[in-house]
Design a protein around this motif. Structure first.
Motif, mmCIF file in Angstrom:
data_model
loop_
_atom_site.group_PDB
_atom_site.id
_atom_site.type_symbol
_atom_site.label_atom_id
_atom_site.label_comp_id
_atom_site.label_asym_id
_atom_site.label_seq_id
_atom_site.Cartn_x
_atom_site.Cartn_y
_atom_site.Cartn_z
ATOM 1 N N LEU A 33 0.833 -1.206 0.000
ATOM 2 C CA LEU A 33 0.000 0.000 0.000
ATOM 3 C C LEU A 33 0.865 1.252 0.000
ATOM 4 O O LEU A 33 1.799 1.377 0.788
ATOM 5 C CB LEU A 33 -0.862 0.035 1.260
ATOM 6 N N HIS A 34 0.541 2.195 -0.874
ATOM 7 C CA HIS A 34 1.113 3.540 -0.840
ATOM 8 C C HIS A 34 -0.071 4.503 -0.886
ATOM 9 O O HIS A 34 -1.218 4.073 -0.941
ATOM 10 C CB HIS A 34 2.037 3.776 -2.035
ATOM 11 N N ASP A 35 0.209 5.798 -0.858
ATOM 12 C CA ASP A 35 -0.892 6.752 -0.974
ATOM 13 C C ASP A 35 -0.407 7.980 -1.735
ATOM 14 O O ASP A 35 0.548 8.637 -1.323
ATOM 15 C CB ASP A 35 -1.411 7.146 0.409
ATOM 16 N N VAL A 45 3.746 13.382 -2.213
ATOM 17 C CA VAL A 45 4.122 12.695 -0.983
ATOM 18 C C VAL A 45 3.448 11.327 -0.938
ATOM 19 O O VAL A 45 2.312 11.187 -1.381
ATOM 20 C CB VAL A 45 3.670 13.538 0.242
ATOM 21 N N CYS A 46 4.157 10.325 -0.418
ATOM 22 C CA CYS A 46 3.497 9.060 -0.110
ATOM 23 C C CYS A 46 2.916 9.201 1.291
ATOM 24 O O CYS A 46 3.632 9.496 2.246
ATOM 25 C CB CYS A 46 4.459 7.881 -0.162
ATOM 26 N N ALA A 47 1.600 9.000 1.417
ATOM 27 C CA ALA A 47 0.930 9.241 2.691
ATOM 28 C C ALA A 47 0.472 7.940 3.344
ATOM 29 O O ALA A 47 -0.506 7.922 4.082
ATOM 30 C CB ALA A 47 -0.252 10.191 2.486
ATOM 31 N N GLU A 48 1.152 6.840 3.030
ATOM 32 C CA GLU A 48 0.804 5.565 3.669
ATOM 33 C C GLU A 48 2.114 4.888 4.044
ATOM 34 O O GLU A 48 2.958 4.670 3.169
ATOM 35 C CB GLU A 48 0.011 4.708 2.679
ATOM 36 N N LEU A 49 2.282 4.576 5.332
ATOM 37 C CA LEU A 49 3.533 3.957 5.771
ATOM 38 C C LEU A 49 3.767 2.673 4.975
ATOM 39 O O LEU A 49 2.956 1.756 5.007
ATOM 40 C CB LEU A 49 3.454 3.649 7.267
ATOM 41 N N CYS A 50 4.882 2.648 4.194
ATOM 42 C CA CYS A 50 5.053 1.545 3.243
ATOM 43 C C CYS A 50 6.395 0.845 3.408
ATOM 44 O O CYS A 50 6.752 0.005 2.596
ATOM 45 C CB CYS A 50 4.892 2.068 1.820
ATOM 46 N N GLY A 51 7.147 1.179 4.454
ATOM 47 C CA GLY A 51 8.428 0.516 4.669
ATOM 48 C C GLY A 51 9.504 1.518 5.047
ATOM 49 O O GLY A 51 9.221 2.692 5.284
ATOM 50 N N GLY A 91 11.791 3.113 3.453
ATOM 51 C CA GLY A 91 12.033 4.305 2.638
ATOM 52 C C GLY A 91 10.815 5.197 2.489
ATOM 53 O O GLY A 91 10.820 6.123 1.680
ATOM 54 N N HIS A 92 9.744 4.950 3.273
ATOM 55 C CA HIS A 92 8.493 5.712 3.145
ATOM 56 C C HIS A 92 8.727 7.225 3.152
ATOM 57 O O HIS A 92 8.183 7.958 2.336
ATOM 58 C CB HIS A 92 7.559 5.302 4.278
ATOM 59 N N SER A 93 9.594 7.677 4.063
ATOM 60 C CA SER A 93 9.771 9.128 4.209
ATOM 61 C C SER A 93 10.494 9.752 3.017
ATOM 62 O O SER A 93 10.417 10.953 2.817
ATOM 63 C CB SER A 93 10.529 9.440 5.502
ATOM 64 N N VAL A 94 11.200 8.948 2.224
ATOM 65 C CA VAL A 94 11.874 9.527 1.055
ATOM 66 C C VAL A 94 11.088 9.247 -0.225
ATOM 67 O O VAL A 94 11.533 9.561 -1.315
ATOM 68 C CB VAL A 94 13.321 9.005 0.890
ATOM 69 N N MET A 95 9.891 8.656 -0.085
ATOM 70 C CA MET A 95 9.101 8.357 -1.279
ATOM 71 C C MET A 95 8.357 9.616 -1.710
ATOM 72 O O MET A 95 7.172 9.781 -1.484
ATOM 73 C CB MET A 95 8.125 7.220 -0.986
ATOM 74 N N ARG A 96 9.136 10.502 -2.313
ATOM 75 C CA ARG A 96 8.597 11.795 -2.698
ATOM 76 C C ARG A 96 8.958 12.098 -4.138
ATOM 77 O O ARG A 96 9.922 11.566 -4.669
ATOM 78 C CB ARG A 96 9.167 12.901 -1.800
HETATM 79 CU CU1 CUA Z 1 5.084 4.570 -0.266
HETATM 80 CU CU2 CUA Z 1 4.897 5.363 1.983
#
Ligand code: CUA
Length: 352
Positions: free
Chosen positions: A177-179, A212-218, A220-225
């Motif tokens: 899941l991502h957002d 921004v990715c707004a779903e905790l996905c692992g 690297g979530h915070s750099v998924m931009r």
């Molecule tokens: Cu993709 Cu958080």
């Protein structure tokens, strides 16, 4: 007896109303004065922000009413020494009160939900001349795809959009899941593996805005931009033309532009993410610690090792890191030329 004196205590309704009214007014003023959202850049943003303001108008007085009554009761009816046994028998049931405290919130909720539904319905309305953009989320990067009639779709890691042109996003996820969220557009939706989700946006302000990715996905979530660039329709057409014929547009000679490994490392190539977003490399001036420090991991390694690290990242995992985080499709998204330039560049500078 103190029991009688307490019974005679009048509840100062007028004072409570005055306190509650002043607190509500201050709370609403503060709620409206705070800039909750970044600059608005879509036609959808206005109605959404207005909805938010209405929610502040209605929820602050409810919050203040409850806290005023609670604080008043704590002070007024607190147990003083010698009053330990003065509580009467517990009260069970008060039909009139229960009907009132169920009916009022129900009415408020139905009104607010209806209003929110109308706003959602309006902003999701189909528009003429919609442009389709496919959005793919994967650990930990976004890819945007622009279908072209009679040609291969254009892929990019930056989202380019023409101003005032309605866009419909078709959102997918390849792993978890991502957002997909562009705060400036106010719209977000989950990217779900095995499912296609959609939303509409009409960008109406030129500029550069974060994706921004707004779903905790692992990890690297915070750099998924990524970045959204809202440009003029003319600039957008120019960009599309450049993507279709990158060699001619960039090089001019038609013989294929020089591919620069360092630029690929820091900026990515449009279809592949910048390595520097996750890796430290002194020569490129990048310092992220999401992935291994390449000055250490690649020092003294040969070209084959470096290339395998890019195209098959999970074959060998650096100590202290876990597999499955680095995208596995760089072998596809980088051209042979780009891969070679990147491997050469890393071979020259890593650990030096
Ligand atoms: Cu993709 Cu958080």
């Amino acid at each position: 007896m103190s029991e009688d004196s307490r019974r005679d205590d009048k509840i100062p309704v007028v004072q409570m109303l005055v306190v509650g009214f002043i607190a509500s007014a201050l709370g609403i003023a503060a709620g409206l004065a705070i800039e909750w959202f970044p600059t608005a850049a879509s036609t959808q943003a206005g109605p959404i922000d207005h909805l938010y303001d209405v929610l502040i108008w209605t929820s602050v007085p409810v919050f203040v009413l409850v806290t005023t009554v609670v604080m008043f009761s704590v002070i007024k009816f607190r147990m003083r020494p010698g009053e330990e046994n003065l509580d009467g028998p517990p009260i069970h049931g008060n039909t009139r009160l229960e009907v009132i405290w169920t009916a009022i919130p129900a009415v408020v909720l139905v009104v607010l939900c209806s209003y929110a539904w109308i706003v959602l319905n309006d902003i999701e309305e189909a528009k003429a001349n919609e442009m389709r953009v496919n959005v793919t989320g994967q650990q930990f990067a976004w890819t945007f795809e622009y279908p072209q009639s009679g040609g291969k779709p254009i892929k990019s890691t930056q989202l380019y959009l023409p101003k005032d042109r309605p866009v419909r996003f078709f959102v997918k996820a390849v792993d978890v899941l991502h957002d997909f969220w562009v705060p400036a557009f106010r719209m977000k939706i989950d990217a779900v593996p095995g499912l296609e989700t959609k939303y509409r946006v009409t960008p109406n302000r030129l500029g550069t805005y974060p994706v921004v990715c707004a779903e905790l996905c692992g990890l690297g979530h915070s750099v998924m931009r990524a970045t959204t660039r809202v440009v003029t329709p003319a600039d957008f057409d120019k960009w599309i033309a450049e993507q279709k014929a990158p060699a001619e547009a960039a090089g001019g000679s038609g013989a294929g532009a020089e591919v620069d490994g360092k630029t690929l490392f820091t900026d990515g190539n449009g279809a592949a993410t910048a390595c520097g977003a996750c890796h430290t490399l002194a020569d490129a001036g990048t310092t992220s610690e999401t992935g291994p420090d390449l000055d250490k991991a690649l020092a003294g390694k040969d070209a084959a090792y470096v290339e395998a690290g890019i195209t098959a990242p999970d074959e060998e995992i650096a100590p202290g890191f876990q597999g499955g985080i680095m995208p596995k499709n760089y072998g596809d998204t980088l051209s042979a030329e780009e891969l070679k330039a990147l491997v050469t560049y890393l071979g020259e500078v890593a650990g030096k």
